[in-house]
Design a protein around this motif. Structure first.
Motif, PDB file in Angstrom:
ATOM      1  N   GLN A  18       0.848  -1.181   0.000  1.00 44.80           N
ATOM      2  CA  GLN A  18       0.000   0.000   0.000  1.00 44.80           C
ATOM      3  C   GLN A  18       0.895   1.247   0.000  1.00 44.80           C
ATOM      4  N   TRP A 160     -13.592  -2.525   6.445  1.00 46.90           N
ATOM      5  CA  TRP A 160     -14.429  -1.429   5.944  1.00 46.90           C
ATOM      6  C   TRP A 160     -13.710  -0.082   5.865  1.00 46.90           C
ATOM      7  N   GLY A 161     -12.569   0.043   6.501  1.00 42.21           N
ATOM      8  CA  GLY A 161     -11.893   1.336   6.519  1.00 42.21           C
ATOM      9  C   GLY A 161     -11.343   1.733   5.162  1.00 42.21           C
ATOM     10  N   SER A 162     -11.284   3.017   4.921  1.00 42.76           N
ATOM     11  CA  SER A 162     -10.658   3.515   3.706  1.00 42.76           C
ATOM     12  C   SER A 162      -9.141   3.318   3.814  1.00 42.76           C
ATOM     13  N   GLU A 163      -8.466   3.443   2.703  1.00 43.15           N
ATOM     14  CA  GLU A 163      -7.017   3.227   2.706  1.00 43.15           C
ATOM     15  C   GLU A 163      -6.284   4.174   3.662  1.00 43.15           C
ATOM     16  N   GLN A 166      -6.951   2.943   7.242  1.00 44.52           N
ATOM     17  CA  GLN A 166      -6.202   1.719   7.517  1.00 44.52           C
ATOM     18  C   GLN A 166      -4.732   2.017   7.775  1.00 44.52           C
TER      19      GLN A 166
END
Length: 242
Positions: A18, A160-163, A166
């Motif tokens: 990421q 469920w969290g956005s990048e 996270q």
């Protein structure tokens, strides 16, 4: 989503990379976590996370050294107890007693390495797995509650969290393990000076080995501070583009 699709997604996230957050974000998250560790009001609550990692480390060390894990208890006063069966002395018992105070810092160091390699989601999913395995060994209600809440919280962010969320969560958890680990060691020695920790890990190690309890406290502190220094250098290396 079918189970196989969900597992495939998790697998892709664990092995994938990421984008790194902005260097300023890493620094600000670290400073916020430092405040959480330093302030008495927030430390009283957040210290439960250290206890979970501490007792989990005892459990892992017991299993790896050939002992039989008999259960883990976590208490609302942030204390805990890990029971294992096997020889009452010897390398396995020493390794089990040693793991508790150094475990959170070593876990944080491993997470810092993964973040350096841009595996933020791997940090979160590994936390979910470790908390899930720990849950199977908990033997009291409060412990079940504490580990379940922690596990569900990390799972929710991972799924469920956005990048950006996270990423911040992974860095916050890593900073916390690194920054928080030395404080219980200092608290331990303060209790020992007052004669209130005669059954502590350091004193157990003193009975198992030729070294005095103070030497073991010094070793705990050395490992936790060294892990903090190395882990912070990996995280803050982003400030200089490394």
């Amino acid at each position: 989503m079918h189970l196989t699709d969900a597992l495939a997604r998790i697998g892709d996230e664990v092995v994938g990379t990421q984008p790194r957050p902005e260097p300023a974000t890493v620094l600000v998250v670290g400073l916020v976590v430092l405040a959480v560790v330093a302030l008495p009001a927030t430390w009283r609550v957040s210290r439960h996370v250290v206890t979970i990692a501490h007792e989990g480390a005892h459990g892992v060390a017991a299993l790896l050294s050939g002992r039989r894990l008999a259960g883990i208890r976590l208490h609302s006063d942030t204390s805990g107890l890990t029971l294992s069966r096997g020889r009452s002395a010897g390398p396995g018992m020493v390794a089990t007693a040693l793991a508790g105070y150094v475990g959170p810092s070593l876990l944080g160091l491993g997470a810092a390495y993964l973040l350096r390699e841009r595996h933020a989601l791997a940090v979160l999913w590994l936390a979910v797995v470790l908390l899930g395995l720990l849950l199977l060994q908990i033997r009291n209600f409060y412990g079940l509650y504490a580990v379940l809440v922690a596990g569900l919280g990390v799972f929710a962010v991972s799924w469920w969290g956005s990048e950006p969320v996270q990423s911040v969560a992974a860095y916050a958890g890593t900073w916390f393990l690194l920054l928080a680990a030395p404080r219980p060691v200092l608290e331990l020695q303060r209790q020992r000076r007052r004669g209130r920790a005669r059954d502590s890990d350091a004193d157990l190690l003193a009975r198992l080995t030729p070294l005095p309890g103070l030497a073991w406290v010094g070793l705990f502190l050395l490992v936790t501070v060294a892990a903090l220094g190395l882990g912070a250098s990996w995280l803050l290396g982003l400030l200089w583009g490394r």
